[in-house]
Design an enzyme around this catalytic site. Structure first.
Site, mmCIF file in Angstrom:
data_model
loop_
_atom_site.group_PDB
_atom_site.id
_atom_site.type_symbol
_atom_site.label_atom_id
_atom_site.label_comp_id
_atom_site.label_asym_id
_atom_site.label_seq_id
_atom_site.Cartn_x
_atom_site.Cartn_y
_atom_site.Cartn_z
ATOM 1 N N SER A 51 6.118 1.572 -12.242
ATOM 2 C CA SER A 51 5.553 1.046 -10.998
ATOM 3 C C SER A 51 6.526 0.129 -10.269
ATOM 4 O O SER A 51 7.120 -0.780 -10.869
ATOM 5 C CB SER A 51 4.283 0.261 -11.369
ATOM 6 O OG SER A 51 4.029 -0.752 -10.433
ATOM 7 N N GLY A 52 6.642 0.328 -8.971
ATOM 8 C CA GLY A 52 7.484 -0.553 -8.173
ATOM 9 C C GLY A 52 6.943 -1.978 -8.176
ATOM 10 O O GLY A 52 7.706 -2.945 -8.264
ATOM 11 N N LEU A 53 5.615 -2.086 -8.108
ATOM 12 C CA LEU A 53 5.002 -3.413 -8.137
ATOM 13 C C LEU A 53 5.324 -4.121 -9.456
ATOM 14 O O LEU A 53 5.773 -5.266 -9.478
ATOM 15 C CB LEU A 53 3.476 -3.285 -7.970
ATOM 16 C CG LEU A 53 2.663 -4.549 -8.240
ATOM 17 C CD1 LEU A 53 3.024 -5.656 -7.259
ATOM 18 C CD2 LEU A 53 1.166 -4.257 -8.178
ATOM 19 N N ASP A 63 7.454 -6.958 -4.125
ATOM 20 C CA ASP A 63 7.456 -5.491 -4.080
ATOM 21 C C ASP A 63 7.829 -5.043 -2.659
ATOM 22 O O ASP A 63 7.099 -4.310 -2.011
ATOM 23 C CB ASP A 63 6.056 -4.984 -4.483
ATOM 24 C CG ASP A 63 5.997 -3.470 -4.614
ATOM 25 O OD1 ASP A 63 7.066 -2.831 -4.652
ATOM 26 O OD2 ASP A 63 4.869 -2.932 -4.670
ATOM 27 N N ASP A 90 8.157 5.239 -9.499
ATOM 28 C CA ASP A 90 7.707 4.890 -8.155
ATOM 29 C C ASP A 90 8.979 4.592 -7.351
ATOM 30 O O ASP A 90 9.547 3.501 -7.441
ATOM 31 C CB ASP A 90 6.805 3.653 -8.275
ATOM 32 C CG ASP A 90 6.391 3.096 -6.934
ATOM 33 O OD1 ASP A 90 6.740 3.704 -5.899
ATOM 34 O OD2 ASP A 90 5.709 2.053 -6.938
ATOM 35 N N ASP A 92 9.388 4.232 -4.197
ATOM 36 C CA ASP A 92 9.135 3.665 -2.861
ATOM 37 C C ASP A 92 9.437 4.723 -1.776
ATOM 38 O O ASP A 92 8.906 5.810 -1.832
ATOM 39 C CB ASP A 92 9.940 2.370 -2.664
ATOM 40 C CG ASP A 92 9.432 1.252 -3.567
ATOM 41 O OD1 ASP A 92 8.324 1.396 -4.119
ATOM 42 O OD2 ASP A 92 10.130 0.242 -3.745
ATOM 43 N N GLU A 119 7.065 7.620 -0.955
ATOM 44 C CA GLU A 119 5.939 7.413 -0.027
ATOM 45 C C GLU A 119 6.435 7.488 1.403
ATOM 46 O O GLU A 119 7.594 7.143 1.699
ATOM 47 C CB GLU A 119 5.264 6.071 -0.330
ATOM 48 C CG GLU A 119 6.140 4.858 -0.167
ATOM 49 C CD GLU A 119 5.576 3.628 -0.871
ATOM 50 O OE1 GLU A 119 5.421 3.662 -2.110
ATOM 51 O OE2 GLU A 119 5.306 2.626 -0.186
ATOM 52 N N LYS A 125 9.974 -1.158 2.520
ATOM 53 C CA LYS A 125 8.519 -1.077 2.512
ATOM 54 C C LYS A 125 7.941 -2.329 1.859
ATOM 55 O O LYS A 125 8.684 -3.148 1.310
ATOM 56 C CB LYS A 125 8.061 0.151 1.737
ATOM 57 C CG LYS A 125 8.691 0.267 0.366
ATOM 58 C CD LYS A 125 7.743 0.434 -0.755
ATOM 59 C CE LYS A 125 7.108 -0.846 -1.225
ATOM 60 N NZ LYS A 125 6.192 -0.635 -2.346
ATOM 61 N N ASN A 127 4.247 -3.552 -0.575
ATOM 62 C CA ASN A 127 3.137 -2.988 -1.344
ATOM 63 C C ASN A 127 1.982 -2.584 -0.429
ATOM 64 O O ASN A 127 1.666 -3.284 0.535
ATOM 65 C CB ASN A 127 2.660 -4.013 -2.384
ATOM 66 C CG ASN A 127 1.647 -3.402 -3.319
ATOM 67 O OD1 ASN A 127 0.463 -3.388 -3.035
ATOM 68 N ND2 ASN A 127 2.127 -2.862 -4.429
ATOM 69 N N SER A 128 1.346 -1.480 -0.757
ATOM 70 C CA SER A 128 0.295 -0.912 0.095
ATOM 71 C C SER A 128 -0.912 -1.826 0.243
ATOM 72 O O SER A 128 -1.695 -1.677 1.170
ATOM 73 C CB SER A 128 -0.162 0.429 -0.477
ATOM 74 O OG SER A 128 0.930 1.294 -0.556
ATOM 75 N N ARG A 164 3.927 10.926 -1.612
ATOM 76 C CA ARG A 164 2.777 10.014 -1.524
ATOM 77 C C ARG A 164 2.394 9.813 -0.069
ATOM 78 O O ARG A 164 3.218 9.412 0.757
ATOM 79 C CB ARG A 164 3.164 8.696 -2.181
ATOM 80 C CG ARG A 164 2.255 7.541 -1.886
ATOM 81 C CD ARG A 164 2.527 6.446 -2.888
ATOM 82 N NE ARG A 164 2.118 5.149 -2.442
ATOM 83 C CZ ARG A 164 2.308 4.053 -3.151
ATOM 84 N NH1 ARG A 164 2.917 4.108 -4.324
ATOM 85 N NH2 ARG A 164 1.910 2.892 -2.682
ATOM 86 N N HIS A 195 -3.185 8.071 -1.546
ATOM 87 C CA HIS A 195 -3.468 6.679 -1.902
ATOM 88 C C HIS A 195 -4.492 6.092 -0.939
ATOM 89 O O HIS A 195 -4.553 6.483 0.219
ATOM 90 C CB HIS A 195 -2.162 5.870 -1.849
ATOM 91 C CG HIS A 195 -2.207 4.626 -2.663
ATOM 92 N ND1 HIS A 195 -3.193 4.361 -3.588
ATOM 93 C CD2 HIS A 195 -1.362 3.550 -2.718
ATOM 94 C CE1 HIS A 195 -2.968 3.196 -4.157
ATOM 95 N NE2 HIS A 195 -1.862 2.680 -3.644
HETATM 96 C C1 SPV Z 1 2.996 0.608 -7.588
HETATM 97 O O1 SPV Z 1 2.488 0.606 -8.697
HETATM 98 O O2 SPV Z 1 4.003 -0.023 -7.294
HETATM 99 C C2 SPV Z 1 2.406 1.417 -6.528
HETATM 100 C C3 SPV Z 1 0.995 1.701 -6.562
HETATM 101 O O3 SPV Z 1 3.103 1.770 -5.617
HETATM 102 S S1 SPV Z 1 0.235 0.530 -5.567
HETATM 103 O O4 SPV Z 1 0.615 -0.766 -6.013
HETATM 104 O O5 SPV Z 1 -1.168 0.805 -5.731
HETATM 105 O O6 SPV Z 1 0.670 0.746 -4.204
HETATM 106 MG MG MG Z 2 4.867 0.884 -5.480
#
Ligand code: SPV
Ligand code: MG
Length: 549
Positions: A51-53, A63, A90, A92, A119, A125, A127-128, A164, A195
């Protein structure tokens, strides 16, 4: 000619593809470093979400592409090295345009990463779940070009690129999301991650209902977590990503532990509820290294157990051994036993046991396990040795605790592979009569550069051959493999003869010889001493400071 081939496990990329295409709902779990990746794998997950986060959080940055793509690559490589299951990174936005993605794909393949998710947002970017609506979406054509470039760049046909769709995150309609997903699939995406940050699964359910099934669907139910998993299954989702629950649980555990230690200023409250250090070693794969050491012998002494006989006070030293055994006598600023431990450790020999007797409580040298011979006053060396029998292994060094010797003595001994080996000085410094532990051997020391094949015939003045001895046994012996059983057998023999209680190591050696066991000899000439009286102690000071003989 036919050759037998080992069945090859599918590549990680193939394994990820099989997960996506399995036709049933599958799950992968977040990890953010090698340790967490291994924990996820051990729990039984068939794949890992890098996961990027979580990766950025573990680095302590946001993130928002604050960690560079090579830093991410480095971290995910540790994760791939630590595990067998496939990793979906991930990625990004792919860290730039189509060209950056091409390079990323090539590098990920070379590091054993099975796939990447990109994505449709713009670099950099964020975080979503942070102001999702304010984040601009990528142009569809530009994003399709990126997907095509990534697919063209991959060397392994199974490497997966997951596209994504962020349309729902950015506040666009399900129809917009579907249009984008179709375009991405047509551009070559192996799966679509749809997502959403809504609390309900409704929009994704509508999306999935309208999806033509041309490629698998992937979801991240972080926000709509209360939706029963069966709903995802019925909606025809292929893969669920539990995206951040490893890092979040680690944060909770770490906060609780460190707060408690800070407040209580002790470890007693936390010790029993945190992983023991041995568990960390296990997760790091330490047992494999121990095995490898046995196979490749990189660490000569690693498997050798050192058993130091340190029960004696030392006759002839009474004036200086008041209150401590001989092995704790200070020579050149540290106890004799510490000199031994230092030379053991230099040889990678860390399993050290001392048998204590006289003033056992004063034996305090780091890295030494102590066993006590409570009857040290009335019993001998073998009784002491017997107290340490639980510490015997397949490879044992049995050594007197009053010795000082140059390092090469142990180096040479550890290189032997005989069942029993003793070290004999062919030119002993101590010429006093009667000589201690005189040794009769099958041949005199020819002092050639090449190792001689010499065996022991007798040690000690009792029942000795009529000729002069070939040297002096210095108080070190090693047993390997079956040698340990031979020793046990000889101890039994001595017991049967009623000699066990008072016998010394020379009696053990003579009993082995009487049983026809071969005892090999390594000759040395000087470069050692033992401490039996005040003269020896003075000589030991000089010796320890480097003055030979
Ligand atoms: C991550 O885990 O970094 C994601 C998923 O991209 S989310 O955090 O839900 O965007
Ligand atoms: Mg991410």
């Amino acid at each position: 000619m036919t050759t037998t081939r080992m069945p090859k496990r599918p590549s990680k990329a193939r394994a990820l593809r099989q997960l996506l295409d399995s036709g049933q709902l599958e799950f992968i779990m977040e990890a953010h470093n090698g340790l967490s990746a291994r924990i996820v794998e051990e729990a039984g997950f068939a794949g890992i979400w890098a996961s990027g986060l979580a990766l950025s959080a573990a680095f302590g940055v946001r993130d928002s592409n604050e960690a560079s793509w090579t830093q991410v690559l480095e971290a995910v490589e540790f994760m791939a090295d630590a595990t067998e299951v496939p990793i979906l990174l991930d990625g990004d936005t792919g860290y730039g345009n189509f060209n950056n993605l091409r390079r990323l794909v090539t590098k990920l393949e070379s590091r054993g990463v099975a796939g990447v998710c990109i994505e449709d947002k713009l670099f950099p970017k964020t975080n979503s779940f942070i102001d999702g609506e304010r984040q601009p979406l990528a142009d569809v054509d530009e994003f399709c070009g990126k997907i095509r470039a990534g697919k063209d760049a991959q060397a392994d046909p199974d490497f997966c690129i997951v596209a994504r769709v962020e349309a729902l995150i950015a506040g666009w309609s399900v129809e917009e999301a579907l249009d984008r997903a179709k375009a991405y699939q047509a551009a070559g995406a192996d799966a679509v991650l749809i997502h959403d940050k809504a609390r309900s699964f409704d929009n994704i359910q509508r999306f999935a209902a309208a999806w033509d099934g041309s490629c698998p669907l992937v979801i991240v139910p972080t926000k709509y977590y209360s939706t029963p998993t069966d709903v995802f299954r019925k909606a025809g989702i292929s893969l669920v990503i539990w995206a951040n629950h490893t890092v979040r649980s680690a944060v909770t555990a770490m906060q609780r532990t460190v707060r408690e230690i800070r407040e209580t200023e002790t470890l007693t409250g936390v010790e029993d509820r945190i992983a023991p250090v041995s568990e960390i070693f296990r997760l790091q794969g330490d047992p494999e290294l121990r095995e490898a050491e046995k196979r490749y012998g990189g660490d000569a002494g690693a498997a050798t157990h050192a058993l130091v006989l340190a029960a004696a006070r030392g006759e002839g030293l009474e004036s200086v051994t008041e209150g401590r055994p001989k092995a704790m006598l200070e020579v050149a600023g540290k106890p004799l036993l510490r000199h031994l431990v230092d030379v053991f450790k230099q040889h990678g020999l860390h399993d050290i046991t001392a048998v204590a007797g006289y003033r056992a409580e004063t034996i305090d040298v780091a890295g030494v396990k102590i066993v006590e011979n409570p009857a040290y006053e009335t019993t001998g060396e073998l009784a002491s040795l017997n107290c340490a029998r639980d510490h015997f292994g397949d490879d044992n060094l049995i050594i007197y605790g009053d010795l000082l010797f140059r390092r090469h003595v142990l180096t040479d001994l550890l290189e032997t592979d005989h069942e029993i080996t003793v070290v004999v000085d062919s030119q002993p410094r101590d010429t006093r009569a009667p000589a201690r532990d005189p040794a009769w051997c099958s041949a005199a020391d020819d002092r050639s550069l090449f190792a001689q094949s010499v065996t022991l015939e007798h040690v000690g003045a009792t029942d000795a051959p009529a000729r002069p001895p070939e040297g002096r046994w210095i108080g070190i012996m090693r047993s390997r493999g079956i040698g340990r059983a031979w020793i046990a057998e000889a101890l039994e023999t001595l017991r049967g003869q009623g000699r066990f209680e008072t016998a010394g190591v020379p009696d053990l050696l003579n009993t082995l010889l009487a049983a026809g066991r071969r005892v090999n000899v390594i000759y040395i000439t000087g470069h050692w001493l033992d401490v039996n009286d005040l003269d020896d102690l003075r000589a030991a000071q000089a010796f320890a400071y480097g003055d030979h003989r």
